[in-house]
Design a protein around this motif. Structure first.
Motif, PDB file in Angstrom:
ATOM      1  N   MET A  29      18.552 -11.723  10.258  1.00  0.00           N
ATOM      2  CA  MET A  29      18.085 -10.345  10.222  1.00  0.00           C
ATOM      3  C   MET A  29      16.717 -10.318  10.920  1.00  0.00           C
ATOM      4  SD  MET A  29      19.027  -9.732   6.250  1.00  0.00           S
ATOM      5  CE  MET A  29      18.311  -8.092   6.074  1.00  0.00           C
ATOM      6  N   ARG A  30      16.546  -9.345  11.797  1.00  0.00           N
ATOM      7  CA  ARG A  30      15.294  -9.216  12.559  1.00  0.00           C
ATOM      8  C   ARG A  30      15.013  -7.725  12.673  1.00  0.00           C
ATOM      9  NH1 ARG A  30      14.090  -8.033  18.080  1.00  0.00           N
ATOM     10  NH2 ARG A  30      12.205  -9.094  18.791  1.00  0.00           N
ATOM     11  N   PHE A  31      13.958  -7.250  12.059  1.00  0.00           N
ATOM     12  CA  PHE A  31      13.747  -5.800  12.054  1.00  0.00           C
ATOM     13  C   PHE A  31      12.268  -5.443  12.066  1.00  0.00           C
ATOM     14  CE2 PHE A  31      14.319  -7.330   7.726  1.00  0.00           C
ATOM     15  CZ  PHE A  31      13.294  -6.716   7.010  1.00  0.00           C
ATOM     16  N   ALA A  32      12.022  -4.198  12.466  1.00  0.00           N
ATOM     17  CA  ALA A  32      10.648  -3.711  12.620  1.00  0.00           C
ATOM     18  C   ALA A  32      10.114  -3.142  11.316  1.00  0.00           C
ATOM     19  CB  ALA A  32      10.623  -2.620  13.689  1.00  0.00           C
ATOM     20  N   CYS A  33       8.858  -3.427  11.032  1.00  0.00           N
ATOM     21  CA  CYS A  33       8.133  -2.760   9.962  1.00  0.00           C
ATOM     22  C   CYS A  33       6.836  -2.246  10.568  1.00  0.00           C
ATOM     23  CB  CYS A  33       7.807  -3.731   8.830  1.00  0.00           C
ATOM     24  SG  CYS A  33       9.242  -4.329   7.910  1.00  0.00           S
ATOM     25  N   SER A  34       6.673  -0.925  10.584  1.00  0.00           N
ATOM     26  CA  SER A  34       5.480  -0.332  11.194  1.00  0.00           C
ATOM     27  C   SER A  34       4.289  -0.399  10.246  1.00  0.00           C
ATOM     28  CB  SER A  34       5.769   1.118  11.580  1.00  0.00           C
ATOM     29  OG  SER A  34       6.636   1.154  12.686  1.00  0.00           O
ATOM     30  N   GLN A  35       3.158  -0.072  10.803  1.00  0.00           N
ATOM     31  CA  GLN A  35       1.924  -0.099  10.022  1.00  0.00           C
ATOM     32  C   GLN A  35       1.993   0.847   8.840  1.00  0.00           C
ATOM     33  OE1 GLN A  35      -0.673  -2.195  11.682  1.00  0.00           O
ATOM     34  NE2 GLN A  35      -0.521  -2.318   9.458  1.00  0.00           N
ATOM     35  N   ILE A  58      -0.927  -4.173   6.693  1.00  0.00           N
ATOM     36  CA  ILE A  58       0.103  -4.218   5.655  1.00  0.00           C
ATOM     37  C   ILE A  58       1.273  -3.335   6.069  1.00  0.00           C
ATOM     38  CG2 ILE A  58       0.537  -3.680   3.214  1.00  0.00           C
ATOM     39  CD1 ILE A  58      -2.946  -3.907   3.601  1.00  0.00           C
ATOM     40  N   VAL A  59       2.488  -3.810   5.814  1.00  0.00           N
ATOM     41  CA  VAL A  59       3.694  -3.015   6.091  1.00  0.00           C
ATOM     42  C   VAL A  59       4.598  -3.033   4.860  1.00  0.00           C
ATOM     43  CG1 VAL A  59       3.582  -3.633   8.547  1.00  0.00           C
ATOM     44  CG2 VAL A  59       5.103  -4.923   7.030  1.00  0.00           C
ATOM     45  N   GLY A  60       5.578  -2.112   4.844  1.00  0.00           N
ATOM     46  CA  GLY A  60       6.586  -2.109   3.791  1.00  0.00           C
ATOM     47  C   GLY A  60       6.495  -0.900   2.877  1.00  0.00           C
ATOM     48  N   GLY A  61       6.808  -1.099   1.604  1.00  0.00           N
ATOM     49  CA  GLY A  61       6.897   0.000   0.643  1.00  0.00           C
ATOM     50  C   GLY A  61       5.555   0.662   0.362  1.00  0.00           C
ATOM     51  N   ASN A  62       5.598   1.966   0.127  1.00  0.00           N
ATOM     52  CA  ASN A  62       4.337   2.697  -0.043  1.00  0.00           C
ATOM     53  C   ASN A  62       3.789   2.622  -1.468  1.00  0.00           C
ATOM     54  OD1 ASN A  62       6.146   4.448  -1.254  1.00  0.00           O
ATOM     55  ND2 ASN A  62       5.236   6.305  -0.376  1.00  0.00           N
ATOM     56  N   SER A  63       4.352   1.740  -2.320  1.00  0.00           N
ATOM     57  CA  SER A  63       3.724   1.533  -3.628  1.00  0.00           C
ATOM     58  C   SER A  63       2.683   0.418  -3.554  1.00  0.00           C
ATOM     59  CB  SER A  63       4.771   1.200  -4.697  1.00  0.00           C
ATOM     60  OG  SER A  63       5.307  -0.087  -4.488  1.00  0.00           O
ATOM     61  N   CYS A 339       6.066   6.563   7.388  1.00  0.00           N
ATOM     62  CA  CYS A 339       5.689   6.086   6.057  1.00  0.00           C
ATOM     63  C   CYS A 339       4.361   5.334   6.151  1.00  0.00           C
ATOM     64  CB  CYS A 339       6.772   5.169   5.487  1.00  0.00           C
ATOM     65  SG  CYS A 339       6.405   4.630   3.805  1.00  0.00           S
ATOM     66  N   THR A 340       3.308   5.997   5.734  1.00  0.00           N
ATOM     67  CA  THR A 340       1.969   5.390   5.758  1.00  0.00           C
ATOM     68  C   THR A 340       1.266   5.743   4.456  1.00  0.00           C
ATOM     69  OG1 THR A 340       0.997   7.348   6.794  1.00  0.00           O
ATOM     70  CG2 THR A 340       1.733   5.603   8.286  1.00  0.00           C
ATOM     71  N   VAL A 341       0.229   5.021   4.109  1.00  0.00           N
ATOM     72  CA  VAL A 341      -0.584   5.398   2.946  1.00  0.00           C
ATOM     73  C   VAL A 341      -2.049   5.411   3.365  1.00  0.00           C
ATOM     74  CG1 VAL A 341       1.034   4.500   1.221  1.00  0.00           C
ATOM     75  CG2 VAL A 341      -0.760   3.011   2.085  1.00  0.00           C
ATOM     76  N   PRO A 342      -2.863   6.264   2.705  1.00  0.00           N
ATOM     77  CA  PRO A 342      -4.289   6.253   3.034  1.00  0.00           C
ATOM     78  C   PRO A 342      -4.940   4.973   2.512  1.00  0.00           C
ATOM     79  CG  PRO A 342      -3.840   7.782   1.229  1.00  0.00           C
ATOM     80  CD  PRO A 342      -2.515   7.234   1.669  1.00  0.00           C
ATOM     81  N   GLN A 343      -6.048   4.596   3.095  1.00  0.00           N
ATOM     82  CA  GLN A 343      -6.781   3.425   2.591  1.00  0.00           C
ATOM     83  C   GLN A 343      -7.235   3.677   1.165  1.00  0.00           C
ATOM     84  OE1 GLN A 343     -10.090   3.263   5.321  1.00  0.00           O
ATOM     85  NE2 GLN A 343      -9.260   1.440   6.332  1.00  0.00           N
ATOM     86  N   THR A 344      -7.146   2.655   0.300  1.00  0.00           N
ATOM     87  CA  THR A 344      -7.782   2.706  -1.016  1.00  0.00           C
ATOM     88  C   THR A 344      -9.253   2.335  -0.840  1.00  0.00           C
ATOM     89  OG1 THR A 344      -5.723   2.055  -2.079  1.00  0.00           O
ATOM     90  CG2 THR A 344      -7.734   1.739  -3.356  1.00  0.00           C
ATOM     91  N   MET A 345      -9.482   1.310  -0.052  1.00  0.00           N
ATOM     92  CA  MET A 345     -10.838   0.877   0.293  1.00  0.00           C
ATOM     93  C   MET A 345     -11.213   1.588   1.586  1.00  0.00           C
ATOM     94  SD  MET A 345     -13.423  -1.050  -0.300  1.00  0.00           S
ATOM     95  CE  MET A 345     -14.888  -0.962   0.745  1.00  0.00           C
TER      96      MET A 345
END
Ligand SMILES: *[C@@H]1O[C@H](CO)[C@@H](O)[C@H](O)[C@H]1NC(C)=O
Ligand SMILES: *[C@@H]1O[C@H](CO)[C@@H](O)[C@H](O)[C@H]1NC(C)=O
Ligand SMILES: *[C@@H]1O[C@H](CO)[C@@H](O)[C@H](O)[C@H]1NC(C)=O
Ligand SMILES: *[C@@H]1O[C@H](CO)[C@@H](O)[C@H](O)[C@H]1NC(C)=O
Length: 365
Positions: A29-35, A58-63, A339-345
């Motif tokens: 399996m070879r797949f893209a994970c964006s920022q 960091i990439v992946g789930g927004n939790s 799918c992005t999240v704001p910085q915590t820091m």
């Protein structure tokens, strides 16, 4: 061009050898994970700390969060989106960010380009690789599982993990492609000359697990690298035909469970800096990892498993290839990229207007 680079990638990974050996195919399996976010957060090494020692991408789930306690914090149930192609993958994957250091001592983050055949906004290309013999089973990671590959404090080859290296593309369009990661001209150090086609980092994780601990104090001792990697493309072409399949991926004593081979690729857009006057006065290379590492030996990768239910196990058992898999739900590139999240820091990690120092006040060392 797109098609050519895909073929090149597949050929170099040994997939073309299926013609020689019809029962063997690298069904990886070879797949893209964006920022998802770029910031100083590290729930693995610095849990609960807002402002971990250095910047990660960091990439992946927004939790993704400063605290993600094993098992109790369940990424699939807490996430509402993922930046990865497979929409049941809420894992988090991260590596150190890379900076360019100008002669006047200011910094700017090095951007990233798309990997061959994939559409993504920065981030990481993720691989899950099953044993090459086409029949052996591996055990997918358990909920709560996490691990670290590499060591951010290294500044020389001593003590390096297997399979963490840099490839200098001497020409455009991933040419010459070279062989398997960490073979040929690949170096664990950052390249010492201009790379006309940019730089690729590969981070390879261990494939043997103690079968008990989801984590360990150093995030490494619950896992081990196999005695012989189970992917034949790690062997120089000259030594093929390969080691017998049953010898591959053999785990050292105390690590009875075979895991899929997790691997990251990061494509660094270093091309804008390929000018003599932008490199150091002594001719040395100007790139610095976020932990102040100008050698490249400290590159590392972090992983927190977060696939929904048994989706990863099913996909691996089905020997899914690349980023299409009938066992899995996929999403569009656009959905993944959104799918992005704001910085915590909250701080400037980009340096578009140049940074006086690396985020966190990290000294180049
Ligand atoms: C992240 O952690 C904080 C506590 O540090 C918690 O309040 C919050 O709900 C968490 N976020 C998610 C998505 O679970
Ligand atoms: C530092 O160097 C960079 C790159 O050469 C340049 O763009 C920037 O303006 C310089 N900053 C100062 C304060 O001289
Ligand atoms: C691998 O798993 C599949 C399905 O779970 C099973 O049918 C097969 O016999 C297993 N292969 C080996 C070599 O154990
Ligand atoms: C490795 O470097 C040598 C010498 O520069 C070059 O001739 C060769 O093409 C390179 N191989 C790859 C795969 O880049």
């Amino acid at each position: 061009m797109y098609r050519n680079s895909v073929l090149l990638v597949l050929a170099s990974l040994g997939i073309g050898n299926a013609q020689l050996n019809p029962n063997q195919g690298a069904a990886m399996m070879r797949f893209a994970c964006s920022q998802l976010v770029v910031e100083r957060l590290d729930p693995l090494v610095s849990p609960g700390v807002i402002g971990s020692p250095h910047v990660h991408q960091i990439v992946g789930g927004n939790s993704f969060n400063a605290s993600m306690a094993p098992v109790a914090y369940d990424p699939p149930s807490r996430s509402t989106c993922t930046s990865c192609t497979f929409s049941e993958d809420f894992s988090n994957y991260w590596t150190a960010a890379l900076y360019y250091k100008a002669r006047n001592g200011t910094f700017k983050r090095v951007g990233q380009f798309e990997n061959g055949g994939l559409v993504q906004n920065g981030g990481i290309t993720v691989y899950y690789i099953p044993p090459y013999d086409g029949v052996s089973n591996v055990t997918a990671f358990r909920p709560g599982f996490r691990m670290l590959a590499g060591n951010p404090t290294l500044r020389s080859t001593a003590g390096e993990s297997r399979g963490i290296c840099h490839r200098c593309f001497e020409g455009d369009n991933f040419t010459p492609f070279g062989g398997a990661p960490c073979t040929g001209n690949d170096t664990s150090a950052l390249p010492d000359h201009f790379c006309a086609g940019g730089i690729r980092t590969t981070v390879t994780f261990p494939t043997c697990w103690d079968g008990v601990n989801l984590d360990s104090p150093d995030h490494q001792s619950h896992v081990a690298y196999s005695t012989i990697p189970f992917e034949p493309y790690y062997e120089p072409l000259a030594t093929r035909p390969y080691t017998a399949a049953q010898e591959r991926g053999k785990c050292p004593e105390g690590f009875p469970v075979k895991l899929p081979q997790l691997m990251y690729e990061i494509m660094w857009e270093t091309r804008p800096f390929n000018k003599k006057e932008l490199w150091n006065e002594d001719g040395s290379q100007p790139f610095v990892y976020a932990m102040g590492d100008a050698t490249g030996h400290g590159q590392h990768g972090d992983y927190i498993f977060g696939w929904k239910d048994d989706s990863l196990q099913r996909a691996i058992n089905a020997r899914c290839r690349n980023d299409k898999c009938k066992e899995l739900k996929s999403q569009s590139n656009e959905a993944a990229m959104s799918c992005t999240v704001p910085q915590t820091m909250k701080e400037d990690v980009e340096g578009n207007e140049w940074l006086e120092e690396l985020p966190g006040g990290v000294m180049v060392n």
